[in-house]
Write an enzyme that holds these catalytic residues in place. Structure first.
Site, PDB file in Angstrom:
ATOM      1  CD  GLU A 101       1.430  32.523 -48.701  1.00 21.18           C
ATOM      2  OE1 GLU A 101       1.521  33.432 -47.847  1.00 21.18           O
ATOM      3  OE2 GLU A 101       0.390  32.264 -49.316  1.00 21.18           O
ATOM      4  CG  HIS A 110       0.043  33.245 -56.655  1.00 23.68           C
ATOM      5  ND1 HIS A 110      -0.688  32.079 -56.778  1.00 23.68           N
ATOM      6  CD2 HIS A 110       0.424  33.292 -55.359  1.00 23.68           C
ATOM      7  CE1 HIS A 110      -0.754  31.450 -55.627  1.00 23.68           C
ATOM      8  NE2 HIS A 110      -0.082  32.176 -54.733  1.00 23.68           N
TER       9      HIS A 110
END
Length: 249
Positions: A87, A9
């Site tokens: 994550e 990202h």
């Protein structure tokens, strides 16, 4: 030849503030938005095309994917979202400033927490508001699947089954795939693809918003990989990631 694209990202609000982000659902900064758009431009210029995309359930990855696909006129392709691409969960460190944490515990300890393979940060209590069990997007997960903290090994163990059962068969069927995810979920996959040792994975840094292209043979073994973009920009971005856990001078 198979091409697989991995995209971390773009810069998030907590990336900018140098905080441990983990499963906290923070948004992109304006710089992160531009990184995502630029990634799409690079992929379009490279002549890449996709049939299907995979991402996490966190908005920084979802928005990055959408912005990049929009630049490629590919927002119509199917997108699969899964917590398995999230994550890693940083436990009790989540939300803390990395430099301040390094000043408190020492750079070496913070590097171990951030980059070692099997040493997790201090765990949360289930009563902590940061515990994923309080978030409705994880309501279908079992208690065993909800992390109190994670090391990279834990992230590998939740990601790879999804890779083997879902993503890899999709690629083998001829579909062109992009995975938009996070620094550590992507490190998990790179570790597996490149057969990186537990010791050497400490030195691997994946920059934000820069497409990483893997060329794979028919057995899904890497032939080569490369980032799209200016090599100097890639090197600077990787160094920036590496320096995040250092105490302020």
């Amino acid at each position: 030849m198979i091409k697989l694209v991995l995209l971390r990202h773009g810069e998030s609000v907590w990336n900018k503030e140098n905080r441990f982000t983990g499963w906290k659902d923070v948004d992109l900064t304006e710089k992160g938005v531009q990184e995502a758009k630029r990634a799409g431009e690079f992929m379009k210029k490279e002549g890449l095309d996709f049939d299907i995309a995979y991402t996490s359930v966190l908005k920084r990855a979802i928005r990055t994917l959408n912005l990049a696909l929009n630049e490629m006129d590919l927002q119509w392709i199917p997108v699969n979202k899964t917590w398995r691409l999230n994550e890693r969960h940083y436990g009790a460190l989540q939300g803390l400033n990395k430099s301040e944490t390094a000043e408190k515990f020492g750079e070496e300890q913070v590097l171990i927490w951030r980059r070692s393979y099997d040493t997790p940060p201090p765990a949360l209590e289930k009563s902590d508001e940061r515990y994923p069990g309080h978030d409705p997007r994880y309501k279908d997960l079992t208690e065993a699947e909800l992390p109190l903290t994670e090391c990279l090994k834990d992230t590998v163990e939740r990601f790879l089954p999804y890779w083997h059962e879902t993503i890899a068969p999709t690629i083998k069927s001829g579909k062109r795939v992009i995975i938009a995810a996070h620094g550590n979920s992507l490190r998990s996959l790179v570790k597996y693809l490149d057969n990186i040792s537990d010791e050497d994975i400490v030195g691997l840094n994946i920059p934000t918003g820069m497409p990483l292209v893997y060329e794979l043979d028919d057995d899904m073994k890497p032939i080569k990989n490369y980032y799209l973009g200016d090599p100097d920009d890639v090197a600077k971005a990787m160094a920036s990631v590496a320096n995040q856990g250092k105490a302020k001078a």
